[in-house]
Write a protein that holds these residues in place. Structure first.
Motif, short mmCIF file in Angstrom:
data_model
loop_
_atom_site.label_atom_id
_atom_site.label_comp_id
_atom_site.label_asym_id
_atom_site.label_seq_id
_atom_site.Cartn_x
_atom_site.Cartn_y
_atom_site.Cartn_z
N UNK A 218 -7.48 -32.34 9.43
CA UNK A 218 -8.27 -33.32 8.64
C UNK A 218 -7.30 -34.34 7.82
N UNK A 219 -6.05 -33.94 7.60
CA UNK A 219 -5.00 -34.93 7.10
C UNK A 219 -4.74 -35.98 8.17
N UNK A 220 -4.39 -35.75 9.40
CA UNK A 220 -4.25 -36.60 10.49
C UNK A 220 -5.32 -37.63 10.47
N UNK A 221 -6.59 -36.93 10.50
CA UNK A 221 -7.78 -37.81 10.96
C UNK A 221 -7.96 -38.82 9.49
N UNK A 234 -23.88 -23.24 12.22
CA UNK A 234 -23.64 -21.61 12.45
C UNK A 234 -22.85 -20.84 11.37
N UNK A 235 -21.82 -21.87 10.88
CA UNK A 235 -20.97 -20.94 9.99
C UNK A 235 -21.24 -21.14 8.29
N UNK A 236 -22.49 -21.96 8.14
CA UNK A 236 -22.72 -22.33 7.04
C UNK A 236 -23.43 -21.16 6.09
N UNK A 237 -23.58 -21.10 4.70
CA UNK A 237 -24.13 -20.20 3.75
C UNK A 237 -23.57 -18.88 4.24
N UNK A 238 -22.20 -18.75 3.69
CA UNK A 238 -21.53 -17.50 3.48
C UNK A 238 -21.12 -16.60 4.67
N UNK A 239 -21.48 -17.27 5.74
CA UNK A 239 -21.04 -16.35 7.10
C UNK A 239 -19.45 -16.08 7.05
N UNK A 240 -18.86 -16.98 6.85
CA UNK A 240 -17.29 -16.71 6.76
C UNK A 240 -16.82 -16.22 5.45
N UNK A 241 -17.47 -15.90 4.44
CA UNK A 241 -17.14 -15.51 3.27
C UNK A 241 -17.18 -16.25 2.03
N UNK A 242 -17.06 -17.49 2.50
CA UNK A 242 -17.27 -18.50 1.31
C UNK A 242 -18.51 -19.09 1.66
N UNK A 243 -19.28 -19.81 0.71
CA UNK A 243 -20.44 -20.49 1.12
C UNK A 243 -20.49 -21.54 2.29
N UNK A 244 -19.17 -22.23 2.40
CA UNK A 244 -19.03 -22.88 3.56
C UNK A 244 -17.63 -22.77 4.07
N UNK A 245 -17.44 -22.80 5.61
CA UNK A 245 -16.04 -22.73 5.79
C UNK A 245 -15.13 -23.69 5.31
N UNK A 246 -15.55 -24.93 4.93
CA UNK A 246 -14.70 -25.84 4.48
C UNK A 246 -13.97 -25.57 3.13
N UNK A 247 -14.69 -24.74 2.27
CA UNK A 247 -14.16 -24.27 1.01
C UNK A 247 -13.06 -23.48 1.21
N UNK A 248 -12.69 -22.89 2.49
CA UNK A 248 -11.20 -22.24 2.75
C UNK A 248 -10.13 -23.14 2.59
N UNK A 249 -10.49 -24.42 2.84
CA UNK A 249 -9.43 -25.42 2.99
C UNK A 249 -9.08 -26.28 1.70
N UNK A 250 -8.00 -26.87 1.73
CA UNK A 250 -7.68 -27.82 0.70
C UNK A 250 -8.22 -29.24 1.02
N UNK A 251 -8.56 -29.61 2.20
CA UNK A 251 -9.14 -30.85 2.91
C UNK A 251 -10.73 -30.64 2.95
N UNK A 252 -11.01 -31.72 2.65
CA UNK A 252 -12.70 -31.82 2.75
C UNK A 252 -13.24 -32.90 3.85
N UNK A 253 -14.24 -32.63 4.63
CA UNK A 253 -14.70 -33.35 5.65
C UNK A 253 -15.55 -34.51 5.24
N UNK A 254 -15.81 -35.43 5.63
CA UNK A 254 -16.74 -36.64 5.09
C UNK A 254 -18.17 -36.37 5.39
N UNK A 255 -18.37 -35.42 6.21
CA UNK A 255 -20.05 -35.11 6.36
C UNK A 255 -19.97 -33.70 6.83
#
Length: 410
Positions: A218-221, A234-255
């Motif tokens: 995400x930094x490079x992009x 598929x991954x949203x709403x707690x399936x990976x442990x957090x509400x969303x997978x991106x919340x495991x990251x320090x970077x955040x997608x645009x959409x």
């Protein structure tokens, strides 16, 4: 003869299972003979909260109120309704402060169309759309999805011209792959407008890369002014442990693309969450922008999402605990049996020998166990994604049964 058909590999009405569910309860589906089947596929990843009576009664009560008002349909592009903003506020509360606005759709496939349109409206760097995606990713079967779903490129080769010039990057399987892909991306990213990212390859068999890889990606992009789209249908709403997978990251997608478990699969429903910086650009853009379909903002979808989001917000901590418990059970039982598997949160894939996956799925059906079949260029197997509400003892007993069957097919 059945008077309906599916385009499901062939023009037919054949299905994976020889099962006609007539009701559901808890984490089970029942047929006419009242035989129960444990749903370890969460209704194709939709019903993360299972088939709980209290939840469905709450939704039913809201449906009744709307139908008594004779308002199941209003046009979101012509009329306003309180639920539009109420649901958006709850979604944004769950995603966190990074996102500013919500655009409603009907499905994950439609999300892909909308995300690519937004990238075109705001970030088209040349005469053609230039798009990045991962091989073996899945983003739906509409025009945009056909263009950027890496897993389906072989069957979609006849659909040209596609949405734009799409480059498929390898999805990393190890640390060496991660370094190679990031090095490759550094050299080419500046030429592209948007990257559509399925952070975990769900349909291809639950492949996942490191948190460090995604932060650097995400930094490079971002440094190369490439819009980033996270497809978390598929991954949203707690399936990976957090509400969303991106919340495991320090970077955040645009959409952020969401559907399926957003309203526990009760009606066709989806949305895209828009990051604050991109929201500002959309507001300031003078280009004419258009996207809609007739059922966007359908009120039955809105109130079902409202009820489910209330549950997610209220039970956030207990859901996260349940996901950890499910993951630990999978790891403990499969490790003890030396099963070849991949697991993150409630998402698990179990590899089989070539040609054995469908046979294993059918054998499990006879035992009253429903799973998902996956096939990619390298391997095949079954995927398991149980509802968060599953009884621990039932899960562990079932996983032990699956492990015994798998050992005959690996």
């Amino acid at each position: 003869m059945q008077h309906y058909a599916l385009l499901n590999g062939a023009y037919t009405n054949e299905t994976l299972y020889n099962l006609k569910p007539v009701r559901a309860e808890g984490t089970y589906l029942y047929n006419k003979q009242n035989r129960k089947y444990l749903d370890l596929r969460s209704g194709l990843w939709n019903t993360s909260l299972g088939y709980e009576k209290v939840l469905y009664q709450q939704v039913s009560d809201k449906f009744t109120q709307i139908l008594e008002q004779r308002l199941p349909y209003i046009d979101i592009h012509s009329f306003q309704h309180d639920s539009y903003d109420e649901v958006a506020q709850k979604l944004l509360q769950l995603t966190g402060k990074a996102f500013k606005r919500v655009i409603y759709t009907n499905s994950g496939s439609e999300n892909t169309e909308l995300a690519l349109k937004i990238a075109d409206y705001l970030n088209k760097k040349s005469s053609k759309n230039r798009i990045l995606a991962f091989k073996d990713s899945y983003h739906g079967t509409f025009f945009g999805g056909v263009s950027v779903s890496g897993i389906d490129q072989e069957i979609n080769t006849s659909f040209y011209p596609k949405y734009g010039d799409v480059t498929f990057l390898d999805y990393p399987k190890n640390t060496e792959d991660e370094r190679r892909i990031l090095d490759e991306l550094e050299g080419i990213a500046g030429r592209y407008d948007v990257m559509v990212i399925e952070p975990i390859l769900a349909s291809a068999g639950v492949y996942y890369a490191s948190i460090d890889f995604f932060n650097k990606l995400l930094q490079i992009l971002r440094e190369n002014q490439v819009i980033t789209v996270f497809d978390e249908v598929a991954t949203g709403f707690f399936k990976t442990g957090m509400p969303f997978f991106f919340q495991h990251l320090s970077e955040v997608p645009d959409l952020l693309c969401l559907s399926k478990a957003l309203n526990n699969g009760i009606t066709a429903f989806g949305c895209i969450c828009v990051k604050e910086e991109l929201d500002d650009k959309l507001q300031k853009s003078t280009r004419t922008k258009e996207h809609f379909s007739t059922q966007n903002g359908n009120l039955l979808g809105m109130v079902s999402a409202d009820t489910v989001l209330d549950y997610y917000l209220k039970e956030k901590n207990s859901i996260e605990d349940s996901v950890k418990c499910i993951s630990k059970s999978v790891q403990d039982i499969f490790d003890a049996q030396s099963i070849h598997y991949r697991n993150i949160g409630v998402m698990t894939s179990v590899r089989t020998a070539p040609g054995h996956a469908i046979q294993l799925v059918k054998e499990l059906e006879k035992l009253g166990i429903l799973v998902y079949l996956y096939i990619n260029d390298d391997e095949e197997g079954l995927s398991i994604m149980p509802p968060f509400t599953i009884d621990k003892a039932v899960l562990e007993k079932t996983l032990t049964m699956i492990a015994k069957k798998v050992l005959k097919h690996q």
